[in-house]
Design a protein around this motif. Structure first.
Motif, PDB file in Angstrom:
ATOM      1  N   ARG A  67      -1.323  -8.346  -5.621  1.00  0.00           N
ATOM      2  CA  ARG A  67      -1.105  -7.020  -6.183  1.00  0.00           C
ATOM      3  C   ARG A  67      -1.898  -5.950  -5.435  1.00  0.00           C
ATOM      4  N   HIS A  69      -2.678  -6.176  -2.349  1.00  0.00           N
ATOM      5  CA  HIS A  69      -2.294  -6.268  -0.935  1.00  0.00           C
ATOM      6  C   HIS A  69      -3.326  -6.963  -0.062  1.00  0.00           C
ATOM      7  N   ILE A  95      -0.250   7.151   2.219  1.00  0.00           N
ATOM      8  CA  ILE A  95      -0.205   7.149   0.758  1.00  0.00           C
ATOM      9  C   ILE A  95      -1.477   7.709   0.161  1.00  0.00           C
ATOM     10  N   LEU A  99      -1.644  10.657  -2.596  1.00  0.00           N
ATOM     11  CA  LEU A  99      -2.068  10.387  -3.965  1.00  0.00           C
ATOM     12  C   LEU A  99      -3.441  10.983  -4.282  1.00  0.00           C
ATOM     13  N   LEU A 102      -3.031  14.637  -4.786  1.00  0.00           N
ATOM     14  CA  LEU A 102      -2.570  14.855  -6.160  1.00  0.00           C
ATOM     15  C   LEU A 102      -3.723  14.707  -7.145  1.00  0.00           C
ATOM     16  N   LYS A 156      -7.153  11.822 -14.809  1.00  0.00           N
ATOM     17  CA  LYS A 156      -6.701  11.421 -16.152  1.00  0.00           C
ATOM     18  C   LYS A 156      -5.270  10.910 -16.166  1.00  0.00           C
ATOM     19  N   ASN A 157      -4.778  10.480 -15.002  1.00  0.00           N
ATOM     20  CA  ASN A 157      -3.440   9.890 -14.942  1.00  0.00           C
ATOM     21  C   ASN A 157      -3.576   8.378 -14.759  1.00  0.00           C
ATOM     22  N   PRO A 158      -3.254   7.608 -15.791  1.00  0.00           N
ATOM     23  CA  PRO A 158      -3.486   6.163 -15.752  1.00  0.00           C
ATOM     24  C   PRO A 158      -2.775   5.464 -14.600  1.00  0.00           C
ATOM     25  N   TYR A 159      -1.537   5.864 -14.310  1.00  0.00           N
ATOM     26  CA  TYR A 159      -0.801   5.225 -13.217  1.00  0.00           C
ATOM     27  C   TYR A 159      -1.499   5.494 -11.885  1.00  0.00           C
ATOM     28  N   LEU A 160      -1.913   6.721 -11.719  1.00  0.00           N
ATOM     29  CA  LEU A 160      -2.586   7.104 -10.488  1.00  0.00           C
ATOM     30  C   LEU A 160      -3.894   6.337 -10.327  1.00  0.00           C
ATOM     31  N   ASN A 162      -4.678   3.480 -11.675  1.00  0.00           N
ATOM     32  CA  ASN A 162      -4.357   2.085 -11.407  1.00  0.00           C
ATOM     33  C   ASN A 162      -3.974   1.863  -9.952  1.00  0.00           C
ATOM     34  N   MET A 163      -3.101   2.700  -9.442  1.00  0.00           N
ATOM     35  CA  MET A 163      -2.629   2.522  -8.067  1.00  0.00           C
ATOM     36  C   MET A 163      -3.761   2.641  -7.062  1.00  0.00           C
ATOM     37  N   GLU A 167      -5.132  -1.071  -6.862  1.00  0.00           N
ATOM     38  CA  GLU A 167      -4.177  -1.656  -5.928  1.00  0.00           C
ATOM     39  C   GLU A 167      -4.446  -1.328  -4.467  1.00  0.00           C
ATOM     40  N   LEU A 168      -5.032  -0.175  -4.211  1.00  0.00           N
ATOM     41  CA  LEU A 168      -5.162   0.268  -2.821  1.00  0.00           C
ATOM     42  C   LEU A 168      -6.592   0.186  -2.284  1.00  0.00           C
ATOM     43  N   LEU A 171      -8.128  -2.781  -0.169  1.00  0.00           N
ATOM     44  CA  LEU A 171      -7.638  -2.820   1.200  1.00  0.00           C
ATOM     45  C   LEU A 171      -8.315  -1.739   2.047  1.00  0.00           C
TER      46      LEU A 171
END
Lengths: 232, 232
Positions: A67, A69, A95, A99, A102, A156-160, A162-163, A167-168, A171
DNA sequence: CTTTCCATTATTGTCGACAATAAATAGCTT
DNA sequence: AAGCTATTTATTGTCGACAATAATGGAAAG
């Protein structure tokens, strides 16, 4: 000081309650620091023996490694540690720029003033550590990632979150650690952090976004040089 | 027509070789289409019986469901289907705008002319399907996602492709399906797709980026309305 | 009648063994 | 000797059972 270590190893403090969690952290570290060589094949029975667990929780850990990478799995064939490459670096940082840019815009809007001030204090603290321990790359590493983490959390953006954090970033660390990042960029990076945070404090999302993209772009160029040196 | 189905269900054709893969696809569909209610608890033994497999491959499937944000797991407590919300939608689309905007810029640079022309043909094909089957929301759904997939694939950035196609799009579909998206936006969406693709064909990444962000923003507002209607 | 504590129950996490698939090796043919 | 095929070996995928943890329900105390 020990806080820095903790921050780097686990951005969002989740107590590793299950044995899969515990092993995951260990393998993550081993892969990131090159203890398990990049590109090498991963043997499930071997690793399971090494960590004194059965294959079930190990496979759970491997799933999460995929997950973020750090490994690549092929059905019925097995897993290999990812191989660092120029293209990979470019793709990864494309990326990141987007991100984290953002994240800056969102942080400028949603990060509580209290958190901003706290982060300001942390920056000063890192700076003093840096002055004392000139050239110790790990402190730069820790301090830099710590700053980025905080800004991301501020979005405060959970998806952001997390990513980027889950996830990133392992790496990203792998590239930085294995390329041996330190050098003269250290003090400049501190200044850039300061400028970004000031923009966030002024609630100027556009500027924070721009500065962060430049900051990450500069960091990428720095690693590119090392990678080129290594490959020739 | 059946190609459209295939595209939507599996953007990158990976033959489901393992039983975990097979079950994953089925549960994904069930969750996205609301067959398994949003917010409901997931029982591992029950699902395992239902699909005639043991818990091992089921847990593998659940791990991947968590990865695409369709379920949320708490250690030692279990998994729940995600609950749709206004905040969640906003957070999700903030990321989509950013990443798909990037995908457009990259596609304008790296997408082979041949692929662009092929996609152009696909758009026309979708349009004719649309004219014939006026109001059938599934075709819009399929055609729209198909377009987005192609553009994302055109970016040639593996991380970006993975994040959007594997991790985010099932949730996007879930919002769209469960909000019952169809309505008058259909034909406008086709025009927007055309414009985006034209920009990519002209190798104008900046414009394609801008148009894609607007397109996604409009789509978000569309769902926002439905969500508000539903909650009152 | 409510609340707290404990026992019971059910669910998740983990284990060792088996089945199915892929890799490695040996033997055969050309 | 080289290349292909068959057989062996090893690894991954799957299964059923056990252990550890959390949810549930009931009894006792207030």
């Amino acid at each position: 000081m020990s806080t820095i270590h903790m921050e780097v190893l686990s951005p969002i403090a989740k107590p590793a309650v299950t044995s899969a969690d515990r092993v995951l952290v260990q393998i993550q570290r081993a892969v990131v620091e090159g203890e398990i060589a990049a590109g090498s094949k991963i043997s499930e029975p071997e690793l399971a023996r090494k960590f004194n667990i059965s294959r079930a929780p190990l496979r759970e850990a491997l799933a999460r490694l995929e997950r973020c990478h750090l490994i690549e799995r092929i059905p019925n064939a097995g897993a290999r540690v990812v191989r660092l490459s120029y293209e990979g670096l470019i793709h990864l940082y494309q990326i990141r720029e987007e991100l984290e840019g953002l994240a800056c815009r969102l942080a400028a809007e949603y990060m509580p003033t209290e958190e901003i001030e706290q982060l300001q204090g942390l920056l000063d603290q890192h700076l003093s550590h840096q002055r004392v321990r000139e050239g110790e790359s790990y402190y730069q590493e820790a301090g830099d990632l710590d700053f980025h983490y905080r800004v991301i959390l501020g979005s405060k953006n959970p998806y952001l979150i997390n990513m980027l954090c889950d996830e990133l970033y392992y790496l990203v660390r792998m590239y930085r650690v294995q390329m041996g990042m330190n050098g003269p960029r250290v003090s400049r990076a501190f200044d850039e952090h300061k400028a970004i945070l000031t923009a966030i404090g002024n609630r100027d999302g556009e500027l924070a976004d721009l500065l962060m993209r430049r900051h990450i772009s500069a960091s990428r160029k720095n690693i590119e040089i090392k990678l080129a040196q290594q490959e020739k």
